[in-house]
Design a protein around this motif. Structure first.
Motif, short mmCIF file in Angstrom:
data_model
loop_
_atom_site.label_atom_id
_atom_site.label_comp_id
_atom_site.label_asym_id
_atom_site.label_seq_id
_atom_site.Cartn_x
_atom_site.Cartn_y
_atom_site.Cartn_z
N GLU A 1 0.86 -1.31 -0.06
CA GLU A 1 -0.05 0.11 -0.04
C GLU A 1 0.80 1.14 -0.13
N ASP A 2 2.38 1.21 0.18
CA ASP A 2 2.84 2.34 0.21
C ASP A 2 2.60 3.09 -1.14
N ALA A 3 2.68 4.50 -0.98
CA ALA A 3 2.41 5.11 -2.34
C ALA A 3 3.34 6.37 -2.38
N ILE A 4 3.64 6.87 -3.78
CA ILE A 4 4.46 7.99 -3.88
C ILE A 4 4.24 8.59 -5.43
N ASP A 5 4.52 9.74 -5.34
CA ASP A 5 4.40 10.32 -6.92
C ASP A 5 5.66 9.91 -7.63
N LEU A 6 5.34 8.84 -8.47
CA LEU A 6 6.12 8.27 -9.39
C LEU A 6 6.14 8.54 -10.80
N CYS A 7 7.06 9.11 -11.27
CA CYS A 7 7.04 9.50 -12.69
C CYS A 7 8.44 8.94 -13.65
N TYR A 8 7.96 8.33 -14.71
CA TYR A 8 8.80 7.76 -15.53
C TYR A 8 9.89 8.70 -16.16
N VAL A 9 11.08 8.32 -16.31
CA VAL A 9 12.26 9.13 -16.27
C VAL A 9 12.01 9.84 -17.85
N LYS A 10 11.33 9.22 -18.80
CA LYS A 10 11.32 9.93 -20.04
C LYS A 10 10.40 11.23 -19.89
N ASP A 11 9.13 10.93 -19.15
CA ASP A 11 8.26 12.03 -18.86
C ASP A 11 9.07 13.23 -17.94
N THR A 12 9.95 12.77 -17.31
CA THR A 12 10.51 13.67 -16.07
C THR A 12 11.50 14.59 -17.22
N GLY A 13 12.33 13.92 -18.16
CA GLY A 13 13.38 14.57 -19.14
C GLY A 13 12.29 15.63 -20.00
N ARG A 14 11.29 15.27 -20.39
CA ARG A 14 10.56 16.00 -21.17
C ARG A 14 9.56 17.29 -20.71
N ALA A 15 9.49 17.07 -19.38
CA ALA A 15 8.80 18.26 -18.35
C ALA A 15 10.06 19.16 -18.32
N ILE A 16 11.24 18.93 -18.20
CA ILE A 16 12.34 19.61 -17.88
C ILE A 16 12.69 20.47 -19.36
N ALA A 17 12.61 19.80 -20.32
CA ALA A 17 12.97 20.28 -21.69
C ALA A 17 12.01 21.32 -22.16
N LEU A 18 10.41 21.09 -21.68
CA LEU A 18 9.52 22.00 -22.01
C LEU A 18 9.75 23.15 -21.12
N LEU A 19 10.01 23.05 -19.70
CA LEU A 19 10.28 24.23 -19.09
C LEU A 19 11.38 25.22 -19.50
N GLN A 20 12.34 24.65 -20.06
CA GLN A 20 13.43 25.15 -20.74
C GLN A 20 13.10 26.07 -21.81
N LEU A 21 12.35 25.52 -22.84
CA LEU A 21 12.25 26.22 -23.94
C LEU A 21 10.83 26.91 -23.98
N ALA A 22 9.97 26.97 -22.94
CA ALA A 22 8.88 27.69 -22.92
C ALA A 22 9.14 29.37 -23.11
N ASP A 23 8.30 29.79 -24.04
CA ASP A 23 8.48 31.49 -24.34
C ASP A 23 8.19 32.04 -23.00
N HIS A 24 7.43 31.77 -22.18
CA HIS A 24 7.05 32.64 -21.05
C HIS A 24 6.71 31.51 -19.75
N LEU A 25 7.22 31.76 -18.64
CA LEU A 25 6.89 30.95 -17.46
C LEU A 25 6.38 31.75 -16.49
N GLY A 26 5.35 31.64 -15.91
CA GLY A 26 4.69 32.45 -14.96
C GLY A 26 5.28 32.60 -13.50
N HIS A 27 6.14 31.46 -13.13
CA HIS A 27 6.45 30.97 -11.72
C HIS A 27 8.13 30.72 -11.77
N ARG A 28 8.65 30.83 -10.67
CA ARG A 28 10.08 30.45 -10.36
C ARG A 28 10.07 28.66 -10.23
N THR A 29 9.26 28.30 -9.55
CA THR A 29 9.30 27.00 -9.05
C THR A 29 8.33 26.06 -9.66
#
Length: 315
Positions: A213-241
């Motif tokens: 029953e142990d649970a955690i927010d588990l993200c597959y590394v290919k999704d993690t890498g894509r999220a980072i790439a999208l944050l790096q390339l976004a034209d505008h970001l509204g937040h720092r974190t």
């Protein structure tokens, strides 16, 4: 061209792959001479031998390449800790982070992304979704979240003082190909590995027993890498974190069921019980500002990871 520190590592290599898929060239800085792994075949990637703790060497990379952005994924903490050099190690890792910002200022880079961790939420009493605006305790149970908190605060100061946009990536528990940690923090990587090898999982490295029953927010590394790439390339970001994760809590029981879709006779049962919380990262900001959606649910992630291991890859 995006400079990626730690670009040959676990999350780093998948981030470079994602950046390349989005049309970006990357330069990877590596302390020791190395070649890109086969996973980066076909990408427009250059590896430079450089140590971020050496400012002159780091700035020389920018003299050879036109750096337009920085993704800082190299470990900014004294890991593994050396009991004989605590002050020296701390000085080195803080100095490395400062050098990254000095390089960004020198090169005219406008956005620096810095890896943080879900671990900064340790000690927060909230249940359910953890949002980026939750107040964080000043203490931390482990040196990794300790130094990530320091990094977020120091990065914020340097960003404001130097006029460089900083983006903190609060990365959830991440699993998938090239994972170097095994069951150091959570059970999923070892459950998959044991199923691929036909053995029983060795979870002795976990700090406490694992339960179904142990649970955690588990993200597959290919999704993690894509999220980072999208944050790096976004034209505008509204937040720092930004939280980077799946946006849901995944139990060990779900992981076991997903693995058995591919390996029905896997010997990976876990006992019932446990008192783990069901918190997960709120990824509303990430979705709104980048359009990110996880591509890999638990079943698809397990099947992909098993295929990787069964192809002869050690981890």
């Amino acid at each position: 061209m995006i400079l990626v520190t730690g670009g040959l590592g676990f999350i780093g290599s998948h981030t470079v792959r994602a950046l390349s898929d989005l049309g970006e060239d990357c330069v990877l800085v590596q302390r020791r001479a190395a070649e890109p792994p086969a996973a980066l075949d076909g990408t427009r990637t250059v590896v430079e031998r450089s140590d971020i703790t050496d400012l002159t060497a780091l700035l020389d990379v920018g003299a050879r390449h036109k750096i337009t952005g920085i993704v800082h994924l190299a470990g900014s903490m004294p890991w593994p800790p050396d009991p004989g050099r605590p002050v020296e190690q701390t000085r080195e890792v803080i100095g490395g982070l400062c050098n990254v910002f000095e390089a960004a200022r020198t090169w005219g880079v406008t956005r620096v992304g810095v890896a943080s961790t879900i671990g900064v939420y340790g000690g927060v009493t909230a249940e359910g979704a953890l949002g980026e605006d939750l107040p964080l305790p000043m203490t931390a149970p482990h040196l990794i979240p300790t130094f990530k908190k320091i990094g977020e605060l120091l990065g914020g100061h340097l960003a404001d003082a130097a006029g460089v946009e900083v983006v903190n990536y609060r990365i959830s528990a991440t699993w998938g190909p090239r994972d170097p940690h095994g069951p150091l923090f959570f059970a999923a990587p070892e459950l998959v590995r044991a199923a691929a090898l036909g053995t029983e999982p060795d979870l002795s490295l976990l700090g406490r027993p694992a339960y179904a029953e142990d649970a955690i927010d588990l993200c597959y590394v290919k999704d993690t890498g894509r999220a980072i790439a999208l944050l790096q390339l976004a034209d505008h970001l509204g937040h720092r974190t930004y939280n980077i994760g799946s946006g849901r809590a995944t139990t060990n029981a779900e992981i076991i069921a997903a693995i058995r879709k591919t390996v029905p006779d896997a010997r990976i049962d876990l006992p019932t019980g446990g008192t783990a919380s069901r918190t997960h990262l709120d990824i509303t900001r990430l979705r709104a500002d980048t359009g990110y959606r996880p591509d890999y649910d638990t079943e698809r992630a397990a099947a992909d990871y098993l295929a990787w291991l069964r192809a002869g890859n050690e981890r």
